[in-house]
Design a protein around this motif. Sequence first.
Motif, PDB file in Angstrom:
ATOM      1  N   MET A  24      29.911  43.436  48.550  1.00 46.71           N
ATOM      2  CA  MET A  24      30.644  42.272  48.065  1.00 46.71           C
ATOM      3  C   MET A  24      31.986  42.229  48.808  1.00 46.71           C
ATOM      4  SD  MET A  24      31.907  41.385  44.174  1.00 46.71           S
ATOM      5  CE  MET A  24      33.262  42.558  44.186  1.00 46.71           C
ATOM      6  N   LEU A  25      32.245  41.123  49.498  1.00 52.72           N
ATOM      7  CA  LEU A  25      33.438  41.005  50.325  1.00 52.72           C
ATOM      8  C   LEU A  25      34.535  40.301  49.542  1.00 52.72           C
ATOM      9  CD1 LEU A  25      31.763  39.959  53.702  1.00 52.72           C
ATOM     10  CD2 LEU A  25      32.028  42.242  52.692  1.00 52.72           C
ATOM     11  N   VAL A  26      35.704  40.923  49.528  1.00 44.52           N
ATOM     12  CA  VAL A  26      36.845  40.369  48.789  1.00 44.52           C
ATOM     13  C   VAL A  26      38.059  40.390  49.705  1.00 44.52           C
ATOM     14  CG1 VAL A  26      38.321  40.577  46.765  1.00 44.52           C
ATOM     15  CG2 VAL A  26      35.901  41.191  46.610  1.00 44.52           C
ATOM     16  N   ASN A  27      38.639  39.228  49.946  1.00 48.04           N
ATOM     17  CA  ASN A  27      39.830  39.138  50.791  1.00 48.04           C
ATOM     18  C   ASN A  27      41.076  39.515  50.010  1.00 48.04           C
ATOM     19  OD1 ASN A  27      38.296  38.336  52.928  1.00 48.04           O
ATOM     20  ND2 ASN A  27      38.901  36.179  52.840  1.00 48.04           N
ATOM     21  N   MET A  28      42.092  39.990  50.736  1.00 44.49           N
ATOM     22  CA  MET A  28      43.308  40.458  50.101  1.00 44.49           C
ATOM     23  C   MET A  28      44.160  39.321  49.549  1.00 44.49           C
ATOM     24  SD  MET A  28      42.674  43.532  50.306  1.00 44.49           S
ATOM     25  CE  MET A  28      44.145  44.084  49.466  1.00 44.49           C
ATOM     26  N   ASN A  29      43.871  38.089  49.927  1.00 48.98           N
ATOM     27  CA  ASN A  29      44.607  36.965  49.367  1.00 48.98           C
ATOM     28  C   ASN A  29      44.059  36.529  48.015  1.00 48.98           C
ATOM     29  OD1 ASN A  29      46.505  36.747  51.322  1.00 48.98           O
ATOM     30  ND2 ASN A  29      45.973  34.690  51.976  1.00 48.98           N
ATOM     31  N   CYS A  30      42.960  37.128  47.586  1.00 51.81           N
ATOM     32  CA  CYS A  30      42.425  36.801  46.264  1.00 51.81           C
ATOM     33  C   CYS A  30      43.312  37.437  45.197  1.00 51.81           C
ATOM     34  CB  CYS A  30      40.999  37.319  46.118  1.00 51.81           C
ATOM     35  SG  CYS A  30      39.818  36.545  47.241  1.00 51.81           S
ATOM     36  N   GLY A  84      25.619  45.474  56.575  1.00 56.70           N
ATOM     37  CA  GLY A  84      24.346  44.932  56.127  1.00 56.70           C
ATOM     38  C   GLY A  84      24.039  43.565  56.699  1.00 56.70           C
ATOM     39  N   ARG A  85      22.766  43.227  56.648  1.00 53.14           N
ATOM     40  CA  ARG A  85      22.326  41.921  57.139  1.00 53.14           C
ATOM     41  C   ARG A  85      22.912  40.797  56.281  1.00 53.14           C
ATOM     42  NH1 ARG A  85      18.299  40.720  60.678  1.00 53.14           N
ATOM     43  NH2 ARG A  85      17.436  38.605  60.630  1.00 53.14           N
ATOM     44  N   TYR A  86      23.041  41.065  54.981  1.00 58.34           N
ATOM     45  CA  TYR A  86      23.593  40.073  54.078  1.00 58.34           C
ATOM     46  C   TYR A  86      24.709  40.693  53.257  1.00 58.34           C
ATOM     47  CZ  TYR A  86      18.914  38.286  55.126  1.00 58.34           C
ATOM     48  OH  TYR A  86      17.782  37.888  55.771  1.00 58.34           O
ATOM     49  N   SER A  87      25.751  39.902  53.003  1.00 59.72           N
ATOM     50  CA  SER A  87      26.804  40.260  52.061  1.00 59.72           C
ATOM     51  C   SER A  87      27.023  39.058  51.160  1.00 59.72           C
ATOM     52  CB  SER A  87      28.100  40.617  52.791  1.00 59.72           C
ATOM     53  OG  SER A  87      27.911  41.699  53.680  1.00 59.72           O
ATOM     54  N   ILE A  88      27.824  39.232  50.122  1.00 59.65           N
ATOM     55  CA  ILE A  88      28.072  38.127  49.203  1.00 59.65           C
ATOM     56  C   ILE A  88      29.565  37.972  48.978  1.00 59.65           C
ATOM     57  CG2 ILE A  88      27.803  39.558  47.109  1.00 59.65           C
ATOM     58  CD1 ILE A  88      26.357  37.045  45.878  1.00 59.65           C
ATOM     59  N   ARG A  89      30.016  36.719  48.976  1.00 60.03           N
ATOM     60  CA  ARG A  89      31.420  36.395  48.739  1.00 60.03           C
ATOM     61  C   ARG A  89      31.537  35.604  47.434  1.00 60.03           C
ATOM     62  NH1 ARG A  89      35.325  37.079  52.425  1.00 60.03           N
ATOM     63  NH2 ARG A  89      34.717  37.684  54.544  1.00 60.03           N
ATOM     64  N   PRO A  90      32.036  36.224  46.355  1.00 59.71           N
ATOM     65  CA  PRO A  90      32.271  35.464  45.121  1.00 59.71           C
ATOM     66  C   PRO A  90      33.416  34.467  45.324  1.00 59.71           C
ATOM     67  CG  PRO A  90      32.279  37.852  44.736  1.00 59.71           C
ATOM     68  CD  PRO A  90      32.379  37.642  46.212  1.00 59.71           C
ATOM     69  N   PHE A  91      33.374  33.379  44.502  1.00 53.25           N
ATOM     70  CA  PHE A  91      34.489  32.438  44.542  1.00 53.25           C
ATOM     71  C   PHE A  91      35.701  33.023  43.810  1.00 53.25           C
ATOM     72  CE2 PHE A  91      30.798  29.640  44.919  1.00 53.25           C
ATOM     73  CZ  PHE A  91      31.165  28.901  46.031  1.00 53.25           C
ATOM     74  N   ASP A  92      35.443  33.620  42.703  1.00 56.91           N
ATOM     75  CA  ASP A  92      36.510  34.181  41.876  1.00 56.91           C
ATOM     76  C   ASP A  92      35.897  35.234  40.967  1.00 56.91           C
ATOM     77  OD1 ASP A  92      35.248  32.679  39.780  1.00 56.91           O
ATOM     78  OD2 ASP A  92      36.472  30.955  40.339  1.00 56.91           O
ATOM     79  N   GLU A  93      36.715  35.819  40.108  1.00 53.83           N
ATOM     80  CA  GLU A  93      36.226  36.906  39.265  1.00 53.83           C
ATOM     81  C   GLU A  93      35.145  36.430  38.299  1.00 53.83           C
ATOM     82  OE1 GLU A  93      37.971  40.605  36.563  1.00 53.83           O
ATOM     83  OE2 GLU A  93      39.141  38.748  36.750  1.00 53.83           O
ATOM     84  N   ALA A  94      35.170  35.124  37.943  1.00 55.34           N
ATOM     85  CA  ALA A  94      34.163  34.609  37.017  1.00 55.34           C
ATOM     86  C   ALA A  94      32.759  34.715  37.584  1.00 55.34           C
ATOM     87  CB  ALA A  94      34.481  33.150  36.668  1.00 55.34           C
ATOM     88  N   ASP A  95      32.638  34.804  38.919  1.00 57.88           N
ATOM     89  CA  ASP A  95      31.322  34.959  39.525  1.00 57.88           C
ATOM     90  C   ASP A  95      30.769  36.373  39.353  1.00 57.88           C
ATOM     91  OD1 ASP A  95      30.523  32.493  40.475  1.00 57.88           O
ATOM     92  OD2 ASP A  95      31.618  32.670  42.362  1.00 57.88           O
ATOM     93  N   ILE A  96      31.606  37.287  38.902  1.00 60.15           N
ATOM     94  CA  ILE A  96      31.170  38.681  38.726  1.00 60.15           C
ATOM     95  C   ILE A  96      30.831  38.871  37.256  1.00 60.15           C
ATOM     96  CG2 ILE A  96      31.799  41.103  39.031  1.00 60.15           C
ATOM     97  CD1 ILE A  96      33.860  40.118  41.121  1.00 60.15           C
ATOM     98  N   ASP A  97      29.582  38.659  36.904  1.00 61.86           N
ATOM     99  CA  ASP A  97      29.121  38.714  35.502  1.00 61.86           C
ATOM    100  C   ASP A  97      28.451  40.051  35.248  1.00 61.86           C
ATOM    101  OD1 ASP A  97      28.531  38.004  32.945  1.00 61.86           O
ATOM    102  OD2 ASP A  97      26.805  36.738  33.469  1.00 61.86           O
ATOM    103  N   VAL A  98      29.266  41.106  35.362  1.00 64.97           N
ATOM    104  CA  VAL A  98      28.783  42.473  35.141  1.00 64.97           C
ATOM    105  C   VAL A  98      29.436  43.001  33.864  1.00 64.97           C
ATOM    106  CG1 VAL A  98      28.698  44.819  36.071  1.00 64.97           C
ATOM    107  CG2 VAL A  98      28.456  42.848  37.601  1.00 64.97           C
TER     108      VAL A  98
END
Length: 910
Positions: free
Chosen positions: A538-544, A577-591
Amino acid sequence: MKRINNLILALAGLFAVACADTFEERYDLSVNTDKYSVDATAARLPITVYCSGAWTAQLAAESAWATLSRTSGSGITTIHLDCADNSGLARSVGVVLRGSGLEKSITVVQKAGITAPELIFLAKDLAFANGAYKGTTAFETNLPDELLREVVPAVTYASEGDAWISDIAYHADDTEAGETEIPLARRGLITFSTTANATGEPRTATVDFSVEDANGNVFGDSFTVTQSADEGRITLSDDVVPIEGGKRTVAFSTNLGALLGEMKTEVTYADPAAAGFISNVELGAESLTYDISENTGVEKRYATITVSYTDLAGNVISASSSITQRVTAQPREIPFADLRALFTAEDKPYASDEDHIDYLLCRVIGDAGNPNMDQNVNTGPNSITTDENDRTNYVQSLDGMYGFRLKFASAADNACLRGEQVKILLDGVILSRESDPMRYTLRGVKAENVEKVAGAAALEPKVRTISTLTDDDLYTYCTLSGLEFSVKEGAYANVREYDAILNPYNEGITFASGTQAQRAKDGAANLLYDGSNDAIYMLVNMNCAWRRTGQSVPQGVGSVSGIVVHTPMERWGGNVGRYSIRPFDEADIDVARAEASSYAKLVEWRLDKGVVSVGAYVWNDGSGYTVGNATNSAAQLVQNRMHATTDNTDGSARLYSENRMLNQTVTADRSYPVAIVHGYRGLSASNYVAGDGTTMGMSKYTMLAFCGNVAGWYDWNGNTWTGKTNGIVMEFPTSGVGGSAAAVSFSIAAGKHSTNEAACSWTNASSYPVYWKVEYATSTDNGATWSDWTEAVNAATGVRGFEMRSLPWCINNSATRTSIFDTANQSGVYTQSDFGFGLVPYRFVLPADVLGKSKVRVRISPSSDIIATWNAGLGNYGLGQTYRNVRVARTYPFAIANAVYVEDLSIQYK
């Protein structure tokens, strides 16, 4: 003169009378002169005949312009020659006198009525192809028609052979020549025929057409005829006409140039009802021109202009120009699948055809201004992009099947909001395709390329698992189910922001602001895995802003939504990896926050400040520890073998390094290479916030440093590498443990450990092996014998092994925080490695075969002898670390404080 002659004759007569009695005068046939000249105007010329007897007179040849007043007589008599007006060349007529047995000829020349007689051919060189053709050439002349009709042209051939020019004929033309240097000129034509050229070679002949006047002057001209051995040809280009029409020109060529005037043009229309929109068709030497009216209809108009020539054998040589007239371009939707098919390996601009304005109808799944759209990259040794994220957006088809990445020309052009339905006008947009995996980007998109169709609406993600992702899911919005974090501590961007490097892209940002790494606009990769033992970053930029929230990441199992991307992360070992995922915000992380897992813990090695006992070793005091020595085991927190901090076996799990001793020699103060590193993650009291769960953005756990000379990771026979390596080994039993799969997880990086600065770095004087592998072996007899080592597979990449990430330089003194290049005397050069600390998390799959064994070893060790060496930034500047295929040598002067840093070591099974 006439008066003098008459006087002489009168006197002679008187003299004859006077002497009549004496003698009789006799005359033979004679005249005063045998050549007379008269003006061009009509005249009566007197001719005196002297003859003592009878005489006769007649014209030497029949003449239409001269007549005699009498044709016979006797004695001295004056006759007259009547001359008509002369409008042509100088002409002559002969008068024949006969008498007294004699004959005398008189020539009368009438002057020319033409001021400057001339005949000039308009074309002097006539070219023909091979064939039987009728040729025509025009001339201008002021010579009379009746004179030209009597001319017999002369043909001269350049080469001997058959006479191939025939049927030469003159044709009168009363058309005035117009402006010309010839007074009172008119036109005339000469026609002739050619036969087919069977010689195989070009041939030439000259045709002369001239007349001679009464004074011997020649008037006329000649032309040259050339015939090639090539068959006749006509070519004519097509034309696409704009709506407004007008005068048009199309290219025309032929090797029948001499027959241009004989060619026919014909216009035919595809729709007879629309006939007549083409007019004024004219054929020139190199082009055909025509007029076409404006197309006011809604359909394209089609016509054909045909140019043809029929030779003397009846063969038709022709060519046609297809005329298409456009209508107002109509909008046309291009489906995602059709547009994908137009992408090639080379970037190319999109161009609609003349009848359409093509667009892509799509749903925006990115978001203008969202800080997690893409990663910044190096474009040169001193150039780090800072707007890559802001220029990036994503769209997908309305059914969610396919997606495209958008790269706007500037951040200001990117105004597409998440959930909007838009049309992207494709003209001028660059189609850019990348392979392995196959992904598609529209580059150079501008604000004017985007038309909003509908406002923002809720997005329905595609539901996938890691294993069911395909290349078609790239750049689409997906939900991945059954995920959990590999490291269940720390922030979403699990890096130590405090030590982000100061460079021109974040200078002036004080540490107190807490946004130094955020200003660097970099990104981190956090690993998730699922119950099928597949993993994804899961890729998270430092500006988030949500990259760190003051609490640890969720510790349970759930889903993560976001845009599926392929982003090589050079600062994180390159292959994520061949695929990674970029959430829009923390709400996309439903763990779920509560701790849970699809796997059971077998053993772990994790240290934090709250642990007061680590196996047989105790803290030196309540806030820190003292580095021990070889003779004081009671004071050592860690030696060469470390007990597991969590052990769900029989308690015998151990962690140790086969790279056992620095410089391969036991020293008094550092015999054992495994040590903890305080001040980096959690063991520094000043950096730990109770109840926060993170330490400056990272997990509260500390690192284990496996210290040693880089050569110590290799086995040597003298100074020759044996091909074998030393590694970091986890050894544990699995007796009585059953299941379907297992895995080893860890976080790792390498560099130089400086206890004085409580930091890590690497320079020219320190290095480490670049390529590493993870392998396992089992024993069924409690370690007496072992199976062969088998390499494990990286759960996120599907390949064996990984590339070690280097730790960049940092100094805790914010006033002197500098780049590695300043330290290496390379001031002013900055690359992607200029970023804060962060270990790369990995997960490697272990088979069920490792379960139910008396002993299992999992080993992390170098897989080649290539070692990292610092590049000054002028080449390979984009890599997280750079190297020049330098190979290890035992005697290389490496700094002894090198280390491989590991944390979050655990063995799981299910």
